[in-house]
Design a protein around this motif. Structure first.
Motif, short mmCIF file in Angstrom:
data_model
loop_
_atom_site.label_atom_id
_atom_site.label_comp_id
_atom_site.label_asym_id
_atom_site.label_seq_id
_atom_site.Cartn_x
_atom_site.Cartn_y
_atom_site.Cartn_z
N CYS A 84 0.83 -1.21 0.00
CA CYS A 84 0.00 0.00 0.00
C CYS A 84 0.86 1.26 0.00
N TYR A 87 1.05 3.07 3.43
CA TYR A 87 1.55 2.39 4.62
C TYR A 87 2.60 3.27 5.30
N CYS A 168 -8.39 2.46 -0.25
CA CYS A 168 -7.87 1.69 0.89
C CYS A 168 -7.86 0.22 0.53
N MET A 169 -6.70 -0.41 0.67
CA MET A 169 -6.55 -1.81 0.26
C MET A 169 -7.26 -2.79 1.19
#
Length: 413
Positions: A84, A87, A168-169
């Motif tokens: 991501c 992150y 958003c993953m």
């Protein structure tokens, strides 16, 4: 990625330190010794040596020192590249830098560590953490912070900086689609929630938006999700597991651990919208659901549909458990009680009533290992045997872990 100015700027934002990372601590951070104290370090793995940025700040009038990994000098074999782009600046995923197998073991150890803090539980065998089918895009519920004229994102737990997030993953695809439609258009609020039915396509967005540029519907009071094909209506304030697939796995595990034959009476003591009660009812003679939230009980009654062996009790668990045998004509203790309390664990009165009631089996579902261990210690000291402890990975890429513990009463029941 947009980083907003830090309103809680540490005293020395560019300060760094070389740290040896010890065990995994609270909030999914590693622990390190620094300036004669232990501090939490975000983004590390036990056994690593890193250069970390030091953050000094005050929270609730208390001086706090935390750190975030900047450079890894000696990497763990479990370290992977976080996929991501957010992150780190976004602290929502604490463990994207850790391989998934290592995440599962860390969660098992977190449960075991909490149990070991109680002598009565120190010999408990904790099963390997049960993985789920999806490591990303599993969440059916998102809460976004809104800043700077309608930008959606999250605030970093350590720096308090707002991070704009365009995708958003962890979220289901329908949430990300809504995020795209809402981004930069939600200046009329400071927070918003999106909930989806992963198996139904339903979507709930709160609050109600008046901006004509927003083309997605908002302000829904309920949405519908299906678990094992059964529809559940969920009101906007009601609790529902955030990982639909793993919720189904957890329900199956509860059924398996309780060894239901079809002749039992089962009580769901923190019923919410009725998930356990409704899905266990077809496999028992009688089910009783206890819940103190009126809106949740109203949803649960709708969710029960035509089940004629399910009774609802609108009351606090600690009160209803004391009178349930006589008020509902059970003729004796129920065969099993399911506990799925809030993160803080069971009310002391609920545990007292349970020990007096003494059902043959107890299934305790918890998302907080410390409160689970505290309550299990009380039940074991009260005469129950701890039969199994099963961590379930409801929250991949984070330190959070769901757990099912099952207990049985002694022969003197």
């Amino acid at each position: 990625m947009t980083l907003a100015p830090n309103k809680a700027t540490p005293d020395r934002e560019t300060e760094t330190a070389e740290l040896e990372l010890l065990e995994m601590g609270e909030l999914g951070d590693t622990v390190a010794e620094f300036e004669d104290q232990q501090i939490n370090v975000f983004g590390g793995i036990p056994g690593e040596r890193v250069v970390a940025r030091i953050y000094r700040y005050r929270r609730r009038k208390k001086k706090i020192v935390s750190a975030m990994v900047d450079t890894v000098l000696r990497a763990s074999s479990s370290r992977v590249a976080p996929p991501c782009p957010y992150y780190g600046p976004c602290s929502g995923c604490q463990w994207q830098h850790i391989s998934y197998d290592a995440q599962l073991e860390l969660k098992r150890e977190a449960v075991a560590r909490s149990l070991r803090s109680y002598p009565a539980l120190s010999g408990a065998d904790v099963s390997p953490t049960r993985s789920g089918p999806s490591r990303f895009n599993y969440r059916n519920h998102a809460r976004f912070t809104v800043r700077y004229g309608g930008q959606l994102g999250f605030s970093n737990r350590i720096t308090r900086r707002f991070v704009r997030v365009d995708r958003c993953m962890l979220m289901g695809e329908s949430i990300n689609e809504a995020l795209t439609a809402l981004q930069d258009r939600c200046g009329e609020t400071t927070n918003l929630s999106i909930r989806i039915g992963a198996n139904t396509g339903n979507r709930l967005i709160q609050p109600t938006f008046k901006n004509p540029e927003i083309e997605v519907a908002s302000g829904q009071t309920h949405y519908v999700e299906r678990l094992h094909g059964w529809p559940f209506r969920v009101a906007s304030p009601s609790f529902f597991q955030v990982n639909t697939a793993q919720a189904e796995s957890l329900i199956d595990l509860v059924r398996e651990r309780l060894e239901l034959t079809g002749s039992e009476t089962v009580v769901d003591a923190y019923a919410g919208v009725g998930v356990f009660a409704v899905l266990l009812a077809p496999h028992v003679t009688r089910a009783i659901a206890i819940e103190d939230s009126h809106s949740a009980i109203e949803d649960a009654k709708i969710n029960a549909a035509d089940l004629d062996n399910l009774t609802f009790v609108e009351a606090r668990a600690e009160d209803a458990m004391r009178t349930i045998v006589h008020e509902y004509g059970l003729g004796g203790p129920p065969d099993a009680v399911v506990l799925d309390p809030p993160r803080v664990g069971c009310h002391p009165g609920t545990l007292e009533a349970l020990l007096e009631l003494r059902p043959r089996h107890v299934a305790y579902v918890s998302c907080d290992p410390p409160s689970l261990a505290r309550d299990l210690d009380i039940l074991v000291k009260g005469g129950y045997s701890l039969d199994s402890v099963d961590p379930v990975d409801m929250f991949p890429q984070t330190y959070h872990v769901e757990c099912l513990a099952t207990l049985s009463a002694g022969a003197d029941r």
